[in-house]
Design an enzyme around this catalytic site. Structure first.
Site, PDB file in Angstrom:
ATOM      1  N   PRO A   1     -12.911 -52.672   3.228  1.00 21.45           N
ATOM      2  CA  PRO A   1     -14.237 -52.337   3.787  1.00 21.45           C
ATOM      3  C   PRO A   1     -14.742 -53.771   4.327  1.00 21.45           C
ATOM      4  O   PRO A   1     -14.462 -55.056   4.045  1.00 21.45           O
ATOM      5  CB  PRO A   1     -15.417 -52.319   2.619  1.00 21.45           C
ATOM      6  N   GLY A   2     -14.938 -53.656   5.736  1.00 14.37           N
ATOM      7  CA  GLY A   2     -15.380 -54.851   6.437  1.00 14.37           C
ATOM      8  C   GLY A   2     -17.020 -54.596   6.613  1.00 14.37           C
ATOM      9  O   GLY A   2     -17.880 -55.336   6.159  1.00 14.37           O
ATOM     10  N   ARG A   3     -17.222 -53.727   7.802  1.00 15.14           N
ATOM     11  CA  ARG A   3     -18.570 -53.573   8.199  1.00 15.14           C
ATOM     12  C   ARG A   3     -19.713 -53.148   6.718  1.00 15.14           C
ATOM     13  O   ARG A   3     -20.666 -53.722   6.962  1.00 15.14           O
ATOM     14  CB  ARG A   3     -18.936 -52.391   8.937  1.00 15.14           C
TER      15      ARG A   3
ATOM     16  N   ARG B   1     -21.928 -55.507  21.070  1.00 13.94           N
ATOM     17  CA  ARG B   1     -21.800 -54.193  20.557  1.00 13.94           C
ATOM     18  C   ARG B   1     -22.463 -53.073  21.463  1.00 13.94           C
ATOM     19  O   ARG B   1     -22.001 -51.968  21.502  1.00 13.94           O
ATOM     20  CB  ARG B   1     -22.131 -53.889  19.057  1.00 13.94           C
TER      21      ARG B   1
ATOM     22  N   TYR C   1     -20.065 -50.522  23.196  1.00 20.25           N
ATOM     23  CA  TYR C   1     -20.239 -49.138  22.562  1.00 20.25           C
ATOM     24  C   TYR C   1     -21.553 -48.281  22.607  1.00 20.25           C
ATOM     25  O   TYR C   1     -21.696 -47.443  22.014  1.00 20.25           O
ATOM     26  CB  TYR C   1     -19.709 -49.075  21.046  1.00 20.25           C
TER      27      TYR C   1
ATOM     28  N   CYS D   1     -25.778 -62.854  32.784  1.00 20.15           N
ATOM     29  CA  CYS D   1     -25.726 -62.282  34.135  1.00 20.15           C
ATOM     30  C   CYS D   1     -24.854 -60.902  34.189  1.00 20.15           C
ATOM     31  O   CYS D   1     -23.856 -60.842  34.821  1.00 20.15           O
ATOM     32  CB  CYS D   1     -25.163 -63.482  35.033  1.00 20.15           C
ATOM     33  N   GLU D   2     -25.317 -60.012  33.633  1.00 16.96           N
ATOM     34  CA  GLU D   2     -24.784 -58.507  33.638  1.00 16.96           C
ATOM     35  C   GLU D   2     -25.975 -57.742  33.445  1.00 16.96           C
ATOM     36  O   GLU D   2     -26.601 -57.903  32.385  1.00 16.96           O
ATOM     37  CB  GLU D   2     -23.942 -58.505  32.485  1.00 16.96           C
TER      38      GLU D   2
HETATM   39  C1  LIG Z   1     -11.185 -53.069  11.289  1.00 14.05           C
HETATM   40  C2  LIG Z   1     -10.368 -52.816  10.125  1.00 14.05           C
HETATM   41  C3  LIG Z   1     -11.071 -52.473   8.923  1.00 14.05           C
HETATM   42  C4  LIG Z   1     -12.417 -52.650   8.460  1.00 14.05           C
HETATM   43  O1  LIG Z   1     -13.043 -51.722   9.147  1.00 14.05           O
HETATM   44  P1  LIG Z   1     -14.839 -51.581   8.618  1.00 14.05           P
HETATM   45  O2  LIG Z   1     -15.032 -50.475   9.625  1.00 14.05           O
HETATM   46  O3  LIG Z   1     -15.204 -52.711   9.307  1.00 14.05           O
HETATM   47  O4  LIG Z   1     -14.814 -51.209   7.292  1.00 14.05           O
HETATM   48  C5  LIG Z   1     -10.209 -52.275   7.773  1.00 14.05           C
HETATM   49  N1  LIG Z   1      -8.669 -52.181   7.868  1.00 14.05           N
HETATM   50  C6  LIG Z   1      -8.267 -52.334   9.259  1.00 14.05           C
HETATM   51  C7  LIG Z   1      -6.791 -52.269   9.393  1.00 14.05           C
HETATM   52  C8  LIG Z   1      -9.125 -52.438  10.449  1.00 14.05           C
HETATM   53  O5  LIG Z   1      -8.642 -52.553  11.488  1.00 14.05           O
END
Ligand SMILES: *Cc1c(COP(=O)(O)O)cnc(C)c1O
Length: 432
Positions: free
Chosen positions: A292-294, A331, A335, A362-363
């Protein structure tokens, strides 16, 4: 009232994060400012770790995908919660190691790791390298031969499950720059190749189906596909898959329209698929990794800006300009991502206008968002954009030679600098 549970309003009517008045933070540190709530980072990390412990009897590891938000202090907080980390570059790897991350708990990703990055990973003793292609396996094998070390590798697989925010499609999905395709037999051949490399230790498989995914079906389908492949490898190659890395991508609440499941629900749904498959096919339960990142970083962060000019274009729209923009939050321009915003010094008042928040770059496309409900605001007011803890600071740039904002962590009613604000000297530091 707010999209993230760490936000509230105090008796002065000001927005608080982790109990701290955001207008005081803006005064003390200046704007634009990234603010990260350490307690929420920790509780998000814990909920994933507890889920792994609960649904796989502790037989797994949560690796925080640090591309979402990386600085030394973040790596320290993550390590102190017992998590590992994903890195995708020499820069992330170096930062993680500099912060004291245990290399054994680092997972190195990337579809085009350079020779130098692979060398760094081997020298540091990174616990898992996720190989993306044959070229990379060859390079790694040769590097390991030179240094007399063996690298643990997982292979990145395209499971043919493509998850978009609200649903998933089971497609070929061969058209991705990441990993080996299953249905063409490419993945199977890649495992065979890995097993033949003398200096590579084939330990497992990896997949990652997308990001900001709000329901479980895509994850369940991917787990089923991966388990089926594990069975094939056992049956046809007598290969043992020790690790199964199921990636990240768990969705969060950016606006009231988002309704993500609790993280535990994702974890439980997938664990049911994995356990069932193992039982029915007499396969030992693999060591499960998730990334998990986000979902760990985003809800914990906000960005504070000071309002400058306001442009009312009758019958069209009102632009409210802030002292940051696409350079600290790309972002929207990338997106058209939606965010919730609040006037921090008027947080108790109703949002009775709709505005477009514009950045200072400047966009014309440099916006934080369009048609955003907001309190009536004036120059000098502080706007907080919510849930910016992921993919904001980490994607920031110096476009227009703007200085990158500081990052402040808050905890227990106190704040501290995690990343200093850039200075004009920083801007010319590498210019000759
Ligand atoms: C970006 C990524 C993540 C994390 O994704 P989230 O949407 O931020 O949870 C995990 N694994 C890989 C390989 C990624 O490229």
């Amino acid at each position: 009232m707010f999209v993230s549970k760490n936000l509230d309003v105090n008796e002065k009517g000001n927005l608080t994060i982790g109990g701290i008045d955001t207008t005081e933070l803006a005064k003390e540190y200046g704007t634009p400012l990234y603010v990260m709530d350490e307690d929420l980072i920790r509780s998000n990390a814990r909920s994933f770790k507890d889920s792994i412990d609960r649904f796989y009897n502790g037989n797994g590891l949560v690796c925080y995908a640090s591309k979402a938000f990386a600085c030394k202090e973040m790596y320290r907080v993550i390590a102190s919660e017992g998590l590992g980390v994903d890195v995708v570059s020499g820069g992330e790897l170096y930062t993680a190691i500099s912060a004291g991350t245990d290399p054994e708990k680092i997972c190195m990703h990337g579809n085009n790791k350079t020779y130098d990055e692979l060398k760094m990973a081997i020298e540091y003793g990174v616990g898992r390298i996720v190989a993306d292609n044959i070229y990379e396996m060859n390079a790694l094998n040769a590097l390991c031969a030179e240094t007399g070390k063996k690298a643990n590798i997982l292979l990145r697989i395209k499971p043919g499950v493509d998850a978009h925010t609200h649903n998933f499609i089971r497609t070929g999905q061969i058209d991705s720059k990441f990993g080996f395709a299953l249905e063409t037999g490419e993945a199977f051949e890649a495992v065979k190749f890995a097993l033949e490399c003398d200096n590579l230790n084939f330990v497992g498989l990896h997949c990652h189906i997308g990001s900001q995914i709000l329901d479980t079906q895509g994850f369940e389908a991917a787990a089923e596909v991966m388990m089926t492949f594990i069975k094939k490898l056992r049956d046809e190659l007598d290969a043992n898959v020790r690790d199964l890395n199921l990636g990240g991508g768990f969705g969060i609440k950016y606006t009231e329209a988002d309704d993500p499941l609790p993280y535990e629900a994702f974890m439980e749904a997938v664990s049911i698929v994995v356990h069932k498959f193992c039982q029915e096919n007499d396969i030992p339960l693999p060591f499960i990794l998730i990334e998990p990142g986000r979902s760990i970083a985003a809800p914990a962060g906000i960005t504070l800006y000071t309002v400058g000019g306001k442009k009312i274009i009758p019958d069209i729209r009102t632009y409210v300009s802030v002292d940051g923009g696409m350079c600290d939050n790309p972002r929207y321009i990338l997106y058209q991502s939606e965010y919730d915003a609040v006037v921090a010094n008027k947080a108790a008042l109703p949002k009775n206008t709709t505005v477009t928040i514009a950045g200072k770059c400047c966009e014309s496309g440099d916006l934080i968002g369009e048609n955003m409900p907001l309190q009536e605001c004036e120059p000098g007011d502080i706007i907080a954009v919510c849930a910016t803890g992921a993919y904001n600071y980490s994607m920031s740039s110096n476009y227009n030679r703007l200085l990158k904002p500081a990052v402040v962590f808050v905890k227990n009613g106190k704040s501290r600098i995690a990343v200093r604000r850039e200075t004009l000297e920083d801007i010319v530091r590498n210019d000759v």
